[in-house]
Design a protein around this motif. Structure first.
Motif, PDB file in Angstrom:
ATOM      1  N   ASP A  49       3.527   2.205   3.024  1.00 24.90           N
ATOM      2  CA  ASP A  49       4.270   1.092   3.630  1.00 24.90           C
ATOM      3  C   ASP A  49       5.783   1.278   3.457  1.00 24.90           C
ATOM      4  OD1 ASP A  49       2.052  -0.395   4.515  1.00 24.90           O
ATOM      5  OD2 ASP A  49       1.862  -1.445   2.597  1.00 24.90           O
ATOM      6  N   HIS A  53       0.231  -7.729   2.797  1.00 26.50           N
ATOM      7  CA  HIS A  53       1.684  -7.608   2.934  1.00 26.50           C
ATOM      8  C   HIS A  53       2.367  -8.947   2.644  1.00 26.50           C
ATOM      9  CE1 HIS A  53       1.937  -3.715   5.537  1.00 26.50           C
ATOM     10  NE2 HIS A  53       0.942  -3.648   4.657  1.00 26.50           N
ATOM     11  N   HIS A  87       0.824  -1.218   0.000  1.00 21.92           N
ATOM     12  CA  HIS A  87       0.000   0.000   0.000  1.00 21.92           C
ATOM     13  C   HIS A  87       0.858   1.268   0.000  1.00 21.92           C
ATOM     14  CE1 HIS A  87      -1.948  -3.214   2.571  1.00 21.92           C
ATOM     15  NE2 HIS A  87      -2.724  -3.175   1.486  1.00 21.92           N
ATOM     16  N   TYR A  97       1.423  -8.471   9.475  1.00 15.49           N
ATOM     17  CA  TYR A  97       0.152  -8.441  10.208  1.00 15.49           C
ATOM     18  C   TYR A  97      -1.066  -8.670   9.338  1.00 15.49           C
ATOM     19  CZ  TYR A  97      -1.454  -3.833   8.644  1.00 15.49           C
ATOM     20  OH  TYR A  97      -1.921  -2.793   7.897  1.00 15.49           O
TER      21      TYR A  97
HETATM   22 ZN   LIG Z   1       0.188  -1.805   4.154  1.00 19.11          ZN
END
Ligand SMILES: [Zn+2]
Length: 266
Positions: free
Chosen positions: A13, A115, A10, A111
């Motif tokens: 990041d 990702h 994203h 998390y």
């Molecule tokens: Zn992200």
């Protein structure tokens, strides 16, 4: 000129996890390119997906411009990044266009699946990028592009820290290398601040500038691994040392021993 590509899920990041190291690489003469899988279309509680995507593409490009880097958005939607044939071919297209010597991405355990899937896609698309019979696709929304030739060699693959340095069982992620980003912390903060929509959103929720405070806190935590009082902020990395990928210590070679500490010898 050697080239580094940071590919993450994203917009923001990259700024949170590895922008300090990218700033240092740029200063050391490296060409830098930033890419995100998505435009961050879920990153607003008030704007519809298309509108916030337009805003966030501009913010990501502005952040990259501060670094003197290029920026590519691959056009995939938030929460839909998957280790599919199509997404692998799209990431391969990016790799053949940028042709990096170093590829930085998320760690395989983080998390959320966006990702983790980006991490797997980056590794496998890099592997495929050198194989002539593996065909690439252009990013979503880009109509046609001349087929780019396969890459000559695999890039050195580095996993940046997981978000908050957190492991899924509540532990603290270990790094193999830590990079002292203290001298470039304010440049990293400026890149993150370019993501004004996200900064404002967190500001509303917390009543203070949590976006930048958070990034600084994580940097302070990782700096503990450096064990040197002058190193106030750091970023951590784990190299991917699997079959066929380059194994040499690219970070220390590029940035010098004073700036990089190796925590785990191979
Ligand atoms: Zn992200």
């Amino acid at each position: 000129m050697p080239r580094v590509l940071a590919l993450m899920a994203h917009p923001d990041d990259i700024e949170i996890t590895c922008a300090g190291t990218l700033i240092l690489l740029k200063a050391a003469g490296w060409d830098v390119h930033l890419a995100t899988m998505t435009a961050g279309d879920l990153g607003s509680s008030t704007l519809p997906a298309a509108a916030i995507s337009r805003v966030r593409r501009k913010e990501a490009a502005a952040s990259a411009a501060l670094l003197g880097a290029g920026y590519t958005c691959l056009g995939i939607a938030d929460l839909t990044i998957a280790h599919t044939e199509r997404h692998k071919r799209i990431v391969t297209g990016l790799l053949r266009a940028v042709r990096p010597d170093i590829l930085i991405t998320h760690p395989p355990v983080d998390y959320m699946a966006d990702h983790e899937q980006t991490s797997y896609l980056a590794r496998d698309a890099a592997f495929g990028s050198t194989i002539p019979n593996w065909k690439a696709l252009p990013p979503i929304g880009v109509r046609s592009r001349k087929a780019l030739p396969p890459c000559e060699a695999l890039p050195a693959l580095l996993f940046a820290d997981p978000i908050d340095l957190a492991t899924p069982d509540g532990g603290r992620a270990r790094a193999h290398y830590v990079v002292d980003i203290s001298p470039v912390l304010e440049q990293k903060a400026a890149m993150l601040a370019a993501h004004a929509s996200q900064r404002a959103w967190l500001h509303e929720q917390h009543g203070e500038d949590e976006y930048l405070h958070w990034m600084r806190r994580v940097g302070v935590e990782r700096a503990k691994d450096f064990g040197k009082r002058s190193v106030t902020h750091a970023e951590g990395f784990v190299p991917y040392l699997g079959h066929a990928f380059p194994k040499h210590d690219v970070l220390t070679t590029a940035l010098g021993r004073g700036r990089v500490k190796t925590l785990r010898q191979r």
